[in-house]
Design a protein around this motif. Sequence first.
Motif, PDB file in Angstrom:
ATOM      1  N   ASN A   9      40.466  31.416  36.420  1.00 18.97           N
ATOM      2  CA  ASN A   9      41.862  31.898  36.511  1.00 18.97           C
ATOM      3  C   ASN A   9      42.078  33.222  35.403  1.00 18.97           C
ATOM      4  O   ASN A   9      41.020  32.976  34.446  1.00 18.97           O
ATOM      5  CB  ASN A   9      42.877  30.893  36.292  1.00 18.97           C
ATOM      6  N   TYR A  10      42.726  33.964  35.932  1.00 18.70           N
ATOM      7  CA  TYR A  10      43.071  34.960  35.013  1.00 18.70           C
ATOM      8  C   TYR A  10      44.477  35.376  34.899  1.00 18.70           C
ATOM      9  O   TYR A  10      45.318  35.044  35.542  1.00 18.70           O
ATOM     10  CB  TYR A  10      42.192  36.211  35.289  1.00 18.70           C
ATOM     11  N   VAL A  55      40.843  40.953  31.956  1.00 21.28           N
ATOM     12  CA  VAL A  55      41.770  41.516  32.762  1.00 21.28           C
ATOM     13  C   VAL A  55      41.665  43.046  32.718  1.00 21.28           C
ATOM     14  O   VAL A  55      42.187  43.724  33.680  1.00 21.28           O
ATOM     15  CB  VAL A  55      43.100  40.991  32.391  1.00 21.28           C
ATOM     16  N   GLU A  56      41.310  43.632  31.609  1.00 24.07           N
ATOM     17  CA  GLU A  56      41.245  45.133  31.476  1.00 24.07           C
ATOM     18  C   GLU A  56      40.044  45.577  32.347  1.00 24.07           C
ATOM     19  O   GLU A  56      40.271  46.921  32.803  1.00 24.07           O
ATOM     20  CB  GLU A  56      41.078  45.373  30.110  1.00 24.07           C
ATOM     21  N   ASN A  57      39.180  44.931  32.710  1.00 27.50           N
ATOM     22  CA  ASN A  57      38.156  45.754  33.655  1.00 27.50           C
ATOM     23  C   ASN A  57      37.955  45.046  35.095  1.00 27.50           C
ATOM     24  O   ASN A  57      37.211  45.474  35.718  1.00 27.50           O
ATOM     25  CB  ASN A  57      36.591  45.537  32.803  1.00 27.50           C
ATOM     26  N   LEU A  58      38.970  44.024  35.393  1.00 26.29           N
ATOM     27  CA  LEU A  58      39.031  43.910  36.645  1.00 26.29           C
ATOM     28  C   LEU A  58      39.507  44.919  37.589  1.00 26.29           C
ATOM     29  O   LEU A  58      40.413  46.105  37.308  1.00 26.29           O
ATOM     30  CB  LEU A  58      40.202  42.792  36.846  1.00 26.29           C
ATOM     31  N   ILE A  59      38.980  44.951  38.810  1.00 32.43           N
ATOM     32  CA  ILE A  59      39.411  45.677  39.920  1.00 32.43           C
ATOM     33  C   ILE A  59      40.641  45.106  40.561  1.00 32.43           C
ATOM     34  O   ILE A  59      40.848  44.011  41.104  1.00 32.43           O
ATOM     35  CB  ILE A  59      38.398  46.068  40.962  1.00 32.43           C
ATOM     36  N   SER A  60      41.664  45.827  40.196  1.00 33.46           N
ATOM     37  CA  SER A  60      43.313  45.121  40.624  1.00 33.46           C
ATOM     38  C   SER A  60      43.587  45.339  42.156  1.00 33.46           C
ATOM     39  O   SER A  60      43.278  46.337  42.684  1.00 33.46           O
ATOM     40  CB  SER A  60      44.342  45.719  39.671  1.00 33.46           C
ATOM     41  N   LYS A  61      44.134  44.296  42.434  1.00 30.68           N
ATOM     42  CA  LYS A  61      44.671  44.390  43.921  1.00 30.68           C
ATOM     43  C   LYS A  61      45.895  45.378  44.103  1.00 30.68           C
ATOM     44  O   LYS A  61      46.201  45.879  45.155  1.00 30.68           O
ATOM     45  CB  LYS A  61      45.164  43.059  44.320  1.00 30.68           C
ATOM     46  N   ALA A  62      46.342  45.874  42.932  1.00 28.70           N
ATOM     47  CA  ALA A  62      47.459  46.725  42.837  1.00 28.70           C
ATOM     48  C   ALA A  62      46.941  48.055  43.267  1.00 28.70           C
ATOM     49  O   ALA A  62      47.562  49.139  43.655  1.00 28.70           O
ATOM     50  CB  ALA A  62      48.129  46.933  41.648  1.00 28.70           C
TER      51      ALA A  62
END
Length: 136
Positions: free
Chosen positions: A135-136, A56-63
């Motif tokens: 899933n995350y 979760v920390e290194n994901l490219i977020s949709k936000a």
Amino acid sequence: MNFAQAATGCFGDYAQEKDAPLISDFTSASIILFTVVFYQGYQKTMTCEHLNNLTVENLISKAAYPIFRCEECIKINSRWVHLRICQTCGKMLCCDSSEHQHARRHYEATNHAVVSSAELGEQWLWCFADEQGKNY
């Protein structure tokens, strides 16, 4: 591995016993149930380093995206069904249900294996290389 081989492996020595039912004796419901259980167990044992390396920390977020659109569909004045985010370079592209399948084509051209869903309320990743999700 075919169903008969999988069933023999799953049921072990029982499948080899004299009074054991033949594969043909199984009802359709038994075959479906076995297939689901076997498939789920098989999926759990598979590993994908691409997915395991993402947190979760290194994901490219949709936000991080003020506008949700397929970059490639915009260029050709096309429509998309759902959007995906490349977790290597951050491109937002359309899914396999879309006519042009830009996310898959991007993977095939770049080897950027993992995408995340850009859809609101969805939190999953897909690895094209290993054909696995998480899933995350």
